[in-house]
Structure formats: C-alpha cells, structure tokens
Design a protein around this motif. Structure first.
Motif, PDB file in Angstrom:
ATOM      1  N   GLU A 114       7.782   4.476 -10.122  1.00  0.00           N
ATOM      2  CA  GLU A 114       9.041   3.731 -10.100  1.00  0.00           C
ATOM      3  C   GLU A 114       8.859   2.366  -9.445  1.00  0.00           C
ATOM      4  N   ALA A 115       8.097   2.315  -8.383  1.00  0.00           N
ATOM      5  CA  ALA A 115       7.839   1.034  -7.719  1.00  0.00           C
ATOM      6  C   ALA A 115       7.038   0.112  -8.626  1.00  0.00           C
ATOM      7  N   ALA A 116       6.086   0.668  -9.366  1.00  0.00           N
ATOM      8  CA  ALA A 116       5.288  -0.156 -10.275  1.00  0.00           C
ATOM      9  C   ALA A 116       6.144  -0.698 -11.418  1.00  0.00           C
ATOM     10  N   LEU A 117       7.080   0.096 -11.913  1.00  0.00           N
ATOM     11  CA  LEU A 117       7.971  -0.388 -12.968  1.00  0.00           C
ATOM     12  C   LEU A 117       8.843  -1.543 -12.453  1.00  0.00           C
ATOM     13  N   GLY A 118       9.347  -1.396 -11.249  1.00  0.00           N
ATOM     14  CA  GLY A 118      10.154  -2.471 -10.664  1.00  0.00           C
ATOM     15  C   GLY A 118       9.346  -3.737 -10.435  1.00  0.00           C
ATOM     16  N   ALA A 119       8.136  -3.570  -9.918  1.00  0.00           N
ATOM     17  CA  ALA A 119       7.279  -4.739  -9.675  1.00  0.00           C
ATOM     18  C   ALA A 119       6.884  -5.410 -10.986  1.00  0.00           C
ATOM     19  N   ALA A 120       6.591  -4.620 -12.007  1.00  0.00           N
ATOM     20  CA  ALA A 120       6.226  -5.189 -13.308  1.00  0.00           C
ATOM     21  C   ALA A 120       7.400  -5.942 -13.915  1.00  0.00           C
ATOM     22  N   LEU A 121       8.600  -5.418 -13.755  1.00  0.00           N
ATOM     23  CA  LEU A 121       9.780  -6.109 -14.269  1.00  0.00           C
ATOM     24  C   LEU A 121       9.990  -7.441 -13.559  1.00  0.00           C
ATOM     25  N   VAL A 122       9.840  -7.455 -12.260  1.00  0.00           N
ATOM     26  CA  VAL A 122      10.008  -8.702 -11.490  1.00  0.00           C
ATOM     27  C   VAL A 122       8.940  -9.718 -11.894  1.00  0.00           C
ATOM     28  N   LEU A 123       7.695  -9.272 -12.028  1.00  0.00           N
ATOM     29  CA  LEU A 123       6.617 -10.195 -12.425  1.00  0.00           C
ATOM     30  C   LEU A 123       6.845 -10.742 -13.831  1.00  0.00           C
ATOM     31  N   LEU A 124       7.326  -9.906 -14.734  1.00  0.00           N
ATOM     32  CA  LEU A 124       7.574 -10.369 -16.093  1.00  0.00           C
ATOM     33  C   LEU A 124       8.731 -11.367 -16.129  1.00  0.00           C
ATOM     34  N   LEU A 125       9.761 -11.131 -15.343  1.00  0.00           N
ATOM     35  CA  LEU A 125      10.861 -12.099 -15.276  1.00  0.00           C
ATOM     36  C   LEU A 125      10.400 -13.425 -14.664  1.00  0.00           C
ATOM     37  N   LEU A 126       9.555 -13.353 -13.649  1.00  0.00           N
ATOM     38  CA  LEU A 126       8.994 -14.587 -13.073  1.00  0.00           C
ATOM     39  C   LEU A 126       8.137 -15.326 -14.094  1.00  0.00           C
ATOM     40  N   ALA A 127       7.398 -14.567 -14.892  1.00  0.00           N
ATOM     41  CA  ALA A 127       6.570 -15.198 -15.922  1.00  0.00           C
ATOM     42  C   ALA A 127       7.435 -15.899 -16.961  1.00  0.00           C
ATOM     43  N   LEU A 128       8.531 -15.276 -17.344  1.00  0.00           N
ATOM     44  CA  LEU A 128       9.426 -15.915 -18.307  1.00  0.00           C
ATOM     45  C   LEU A 128      10.079 -17.167 -17.721  1.00  0.00           C
ATOM     46  N   LEU A 129      10.481 -17.079 -16.471  1.00  0.00           N
ATOM     47  CA  LEU A 129      11.093 -18.242 -15.830  1.00  0.00           C
ATOM     48  C   LEU A 129      10.087 -19.368 -15.592  1.00  0.00           C
ATOM     49  N   SER A 130       8.835 -19.013 -15.394  1.00  0.00           N
ATOM     50  CA  SER A 130       7.836 -20.044 -15.098  1.00  0.00           C
ATOM     51  C   SER A 130       7.319 -20.750 -16.342  1.00  0.00           C
ATOM     52  N   LEU A 131       7.805 -20.401 -17.517  1.00  0.00           N
ATOM     53  CA  LEU A 131       7.365 -21.099 -18.725  1.00  0.00           C
ATOM     54  C   LEU A 131       7.782 -22.570 -18.736  1.00  0.00           C
ATOM     55  N   GLY A 132       8.840 -22.913 -18.029  1.00  0.00           N
ATOM     56  CA  GLY A 132       9.291 -24.299 -18.000  1.00  0.00           C
ATOM     57  C   GLY A 132       8.573 -25.169 -16.988  1.00  0.00           C
ATOM     58  N   VAL A 133       7.953 -24.559 -16.004  1.00  0.00           N
ATOM     59  CA  VAL A 133       7.286 -25.329 -14.940  1.00  0.00           C
ATOM     60  C   VAL A 133       6.136 -26.192 -15.477  1.00  0.00           C
ATOM     61  N   PRO A 134       5.250 -25.659 -16.319  1.00  0.00           N
ATOM     62  CA  PRO A 134       4.156 -26.525 -16.804  1.00  0.00           C
ATOM     63  C   PRO A 134       4.641 -27.729 -17.586  1.00  0.00           C
ATOM     64  N   TRP A 135       5.739 -27.595 -18.307  1.00  0.00           N
ATOM     65  CA  TRP A 135       6.233 -28.725 -19.096  1.00  0.00           C
ATOM     66  C   TRP A 135       6.675 -29.865 -18.197  1.00  0.00           C
ATOM     67  N   TYR A 136       7.343 -29.547 -17.113  1.00  0.00           N
ATOM     68  CA  TYR A 136       7.819 -30.589 -16.205  1.00  0.00           C
ATOM     69  C   TYR A 136       6.659 -31.235 -15.443  1.00  0.00           C
ATOM     70  N   LEU A 137       5.791 -30.399 -14.863  1.00  0.00           N
ATOM     71  CA  LEU A 137       4.712 -30.939 -14.039  1.00  0.00           C
ATOM     72  C   LEU A 137       3.649 -31.655 -14.860  1.00  0.00           C
ATOM     73  N   ALA A 138       3.384 -31.186 -16.075  1.00  0.00           N
ATOM     74  CA  ALA A 138       2.365 -31.843 -16.893  1.00  0.00           C
ATOM     75  C   ALA A 138       2.811 -33.243 -17.309  1.00  0.00           C
ATOM     76  N   LYS A 139       4.104 -33.434 -17.472  1.00  0.00           N
ATOM     77  CA  LYS A 139       4.587 -34.752 -17.863  1.00  0.00           C
ATOM     78  C   LYS A 139       4.563 -35.733 -16.691  1.00  0.00           C
ATOM     79  N   ARG A 140       4.776 -35.237 -15.478  1.00  0.00           N
ATOM     80  CA  ARG A 140       4.895 -36.111 -14.326  1.00  0.00           C
ATOM     81  C   ARG A 140       3.610 -36.295 -13.530  1.00  0.00           C
ATOM     82  N   LYS A 141       2.734 -35.317 -13.536  1.00  0.00           N
ATOM     83  CA  LYS A 141       1.558 -35.347 -12.659  1.00  0.00           C
ATOM     84  C   LYS A 141       0.293 -35.620 -13.464  1.00  0.00           C
ATOM     85  N   SER A 142      -0.849 -35.395 -12.834  1.00  0.00           N
ATOM     86  CA  SER A 142      -2.125 -35.679 -13.474  1.00  0.00           C
ATOM     87  C   SER A 142      -2.499 -34.592 -14.481  1.00  0.00           C
ATOM     88  N   ARG A 143      -3.532 -34.840 -15.232  1.00  0.00           N
ATOM     89  CA  ARG A 143      -3.987 -33.902 -16.252  1.00  0.00           C
ATOM     90  C   ARG A 143      -4.435 -32.579 -15.635  1.00  0.00           C
TER      91      ARG A 143
END
Length: 135
Positions: free
Chosen positions: A78-107
């Motif tokens: 049960e703990a592993a299912l909860g942790a996997a769900l949280v990690l997957l939601l973080l992964a989905l939310l983090s899809l936008g981070v590379p787009w912002y930082l790649a445009k503003r920062k270095s290669r």
C-alpha cells in the motif's frame, strides 16, 4: 594673496533625474536561443510513453492487494502504491519545467532538466514493482 574658493556643497537632495527611469531600463539580456525546443521536446517524447506504461501498471497494481486481509496485512504494498502515485503525478507536473528553463537558461540546463520527468517516471515504476514484490 587670495585663497581659493571652496565649492559649495548642497545638503538637500538634488532634483536631477535618475540614470534609469521607467523608460530607460537596459534591455533584457536573456534572449531565447535558437533551437531551444529540441531538448524539452526529446525529453517529453521519451517520458510520455513511459508515463503511459507507469499509469497502466499503477491502475492494474491494486490486484496485488487482493490477498491482503487482517491475517496478512500488505502495508508495504500500500505504501509503494501511494509513493508510485505521488511520483507519477510529480512526473506529469514536471513536464512543463524543461520547456521554461530550456528557453531561458543555457543549453546544458535545458538538456539536464529535460530528463527530470523521465527519471521521476522510472522511479515511480521501480517503486511500484518493488512494493508489489517483483524486485
């Protein structure tokens, strides 16, 4: 013999304009680079199929809890299912981070940040498989 005159120093604030007024700020030095979108697009295209697999495994994994009862508790699963769900939601939310930082920062920042969603998704799958007992 005459003594040189001392310059008069004013003790009140001067009315001269500031060197940078609202109309004269220096131009923004962080101009977007050419082809900045290649690293985040590659990272997103690599992460999305793996995220679909992780979501499928997460949806199917409650069947691993079928054998759980009062005599045989499955707290680790049960703990592993909860942790996997949280990690997957973080992964989905983090899809936008590379787009912002790649445009503003270095290669290098753009390429490095583009692997964050894929890494979080793989961590989600690993946590899920370890919790179910495949590890």
């Amino acid at each position: 013999m005459t003594t040189p005159a001392r310059p008069q120093v004013s003790t009140h604030a001067s009315a001269s304009p500031l060197p940078f007024t609202a109309d004269h700020f220096p131009a923004d030095q962080t101009q977007p680079r050419r082809k900045w979108w290649i690293a985040p697009l590659t990272g997103t295209l690599a992460a999305l199929p793996v995220q679909l697999i992780a979501a499928f495994l997460l949806l199917v994994s409650p069947m691993a809890l079928d054998s759980c009862n009062a005599a045989n508790p499955c707290g680790r699963t049960e703990a592993a299912l909860g942790a996997a769900l949280v990690l997957l939601l973080l992964a989905l939310l983090s899809l936008g981070v590379p787009w912002y930082l790649a445009k503003r920062k270095s290669r290098g920042v753009g390429i490095g940040v583009s692997v964050i969603p894929l890494g979080l998704t793989l961590a989600s799958i690993g946590t899920l498989l370890l919790g179910i007992g495949f590890g």
